[in-house]
Design a protein around this motif. Structure first.
Motif, short mmCIF file in Angstrom:
data_model
loop_
_atom_site.label_atom_id
_atom_site.label_comp_id
_atom_site.label_asym_id
_atom_site.label_seq_id
_atom_site.Cartn_x
_atom_site.Cartn_y
_atom_site.Cartn_z
N LEU A 35 -2.41 -7.79 -1.09
CA LEU A 35 -1.36 -6.78 -0.96
C LEU A 35 -0.16 -7.09 -1.84
CD1 LEU A 35 -1.40 -6.02 2.87
CD2 LEU A 35 -2.14 -4.52 1.01
N GLU A 36 0.21 -8.35 -1.94
CA GLU A 36 1.31 -8.75 -2.83
C GLU A 36 0.95 -8.43 -4.28
OE1 GLU A 36 2.29 -12.84 -2.18
OE2 GLU A 36 2.89 -12.49 -0.10
N ARG A 37 -0.28 -8.72 -4.66
CA ARG A 37 -0.74 -8.44 -6.03
C ARG A 37 -0.73 -6.94 -6.30
NH1 ARG A 37 -1.40 -9.57 -11.13
NH2 ARG A 37 -3.43 -9.18 -11.99
N ILE A 38 -1.21 -6.16 -5.36
CA ILE A 38 -1.23 -4.70 -5.52
C ILE A 38 0.18 -4.16 -5.66
CG2 ILE A 38 -1.70 -2.54 -4.28
CD1 ILE A 38 -4.24 -3.93 -3.17
N ASN A 39 1.09 -4.62 -4.80
CA ASN A 39 2.48 -4.15 -4.87
C ASN A 39 3.13 -4.53 -6.19
OD1 ASN A 39 2.53 -2.85 -2.39
ND2 ASN A 39 3.03 -4.75 -1.31
N LEU A 40 2.86 -5.74 -6.68
CA LEU A 40 3.42 -6.17 -7.96
C LEU A 40 2.89 -5.30 -9.10
CD1 LEU A 40 5.06 -8.24 -9.61
CD2 LEU A 40 2.96 -9.60 -9.75
N LEU A 41 1.59 -5.06 -9.11
CA LEU A 41 1.00 -4.23 -10.16
C LEU A 41 1.52 -2.79 -10.08
CD1 LEU A 41 -2.66 -5.55 -10.10
CD2 LEU A 41 -0.92 -5.95 -11.86
N TYR A 42 1.71 -2.30 -8.88
CA TYR A 42 2.24 -0.95 -8.70
C TYR A 42 3.64 -0.84 -9.29
CZ TYR A 42 3.97 3.25 -6.43
OH TYR A 42 4.54 4.48 -6.20
N GLN A 43 4.48 -1.84 -9.03
CA GLN A 43 5.85 -1.83 -9.56
C GLN A 43 5.86 -1.94 -11.08
OE1 GLN A 43 7.76 -5.05 -7.52
NE2 GLN A 43 7.91 -3.94 -5.58
N GLN A 44 4.91 -2.68 -11.64
CA GLN A 44 4.87 -2.89 -13.09
C GLN A 44 4.21 -1.75 -13.85
OE1 GLN A 44 2.84 -6.63 -13.48
NE2 GLN A 44 4.68 -7.83 -13.03
N PHE A 74 -15.30 -17.79 7.61
CA PHE A 74 -13.88 -17.87 7.28
C PHE A 74 -13.08 -17.89 8.58
CE2 PHE A 74 -15.71 -15.62 3.65
CZ PHE A 74 -15.23 -16.39 2.59
N ALA A 75 -12.02 -18.65 8.57
CA ALA A 75 -11.09 -18.63 9.70
C ALA A 75 -10.28 -17.34 9.63
CB ALA A 75 -10.17 -19.84 9.66
N TYR A 76 -9.90 -16.81 10.76
CA TYR A 76 -9.14 -15.58 10.84
C TYR A 76 -7.84 -15.69 10.03
CZ TYR A 76 -6.66 -11.60 12.85
OH TYR A 76 -5.98 -10.44 13.02
N GLU A 77 -7.17 -16.83 10.14
CA GLU A 77 -5.92 -17.04 9.40
C GLU A 77 -6.15 -17.02 7.89
OE1 GLU A 77 -6.99 -19.12 11.87
OE2 GLU A 77 -5.69 -18.30 13.43
N ASP A 78 -7.29 -17.57 7.45
CA ASP A 78 -7.61 -17.54 6.02
C ASP A 78 -7.83 -16.12 5.53
OD1 ASP A 78 -7.46 -20.30 5.98
OD2 ASP A 78 -9.63 -20.58 6.19
N LEU A 79 -8.49 -15.30 6.35
CA LEU A 79 -8.70 -13.90 5.97
C LEU A 79 -7.37 -13.15 5.89
CD1 LEU A 79 -11.86 -13.08 8.09
CD2 LEU A 79 -11.72 -13.28 5.60
N LEU A 80 -6.49 -13.40 6.85
CA LEU A 80 -5.17 -12.77 6.80
C LEU A 80 -4.40 -13.19 5.55
CD1 LEU A 80 -3.97 -12.88 10.52
CD2 LEU A 80 -4.84 -10.93 9.22
N GLN A 81 -4.53 -14.45 5.17
CA GLN A 81 -3.86 -14.94 3.97
C GLN A 81 -4.43 -14.24 2.72
OE1 GLN A 81 -1.22 -16.89 3.72
NE2 GLN A 81 -1.26 -16.72 1.49
N MET A 82 -5.75 -14.07 2.68
CA MET A 82 -6.37 -13.36 1.55
C MET A 82 -5.85 -11.93 1.45
SD MET A 82 -10.36 -14.37 1.63
CE MET A 82 -10.87 -15.95 2.22
N VAL A 83 -5.75 -11.27 2.59
CA VAL A 83 -5.25 -9.89 2.61
C VAL A 83 -3.81 -9.85 2.13
CG1 VAL A 83 -4.61 -7.98 4.13
CG2 VAL A 83 -6.82 -9.11 4.42
N GLU A 84 -3.00 -10.76 2.61
CA GLU A 84 -1.59 -10.81 2.20
C GLU A 84 -1.46 -11.02 0.70
OE1 GLU A 84 2.32 -10.31 2.57
OE2 GLU A 84 0.91 -10.12 4.23
N GLU A 85 -2.25 -11.92 0.14
CA GLU A 85 -2.21 -12.17 -1.30
C GLU A 85 -2.63 -10.93 -2.09
OE1 GLU A 85 -4.68 -15.59 -1.87
OE2 GLU A 85 -3.25 -16.94 -0.89
#
Length: 85
Positions: free
Chosen positions: A47-56, A34-45
């Protein structure tokens, strides 16, 4: 009781399967697949999903310790009363 045992084994296999999948994914990362940028993108996605689920979620910010202790006492009393005979 037999159904519970079957369910437990079923969930155990799901857990093992997920462990193998995670191990395979980590090995792919280690091997540079995996490219480093792709891994960072996976992590960002994630984290966004976790934050959304936490709020809901309807979960409180902190557990009710008193309620949890009462439930634990009830479980222990039930267990010891059942196994006393």
């Amino acid at each position: 009781m037999q159904y519970c045992r079957k369910g437990r084994y079923f969930f155990k296999w799901i857990f093992i399967d997920k462990q193998v999948t995670k191990s395979y994914f980590l090995l792919r990362i280690k091997n540079g697949q995996f490219a480093y940028e792709d891994l960072l993108q996976m992590v960002e996605e994630k984290l966004e999903r976790i934050n959304l689920l936490y709020q809901q979620s309807g979960l409180p910010d902190a557990p009710d310790v008193h309620k949890a202790e009462n439930i634990l006492v009830q479980i222990r009393e039930s267990f010891y009363n059942y196994n006393a005979f």
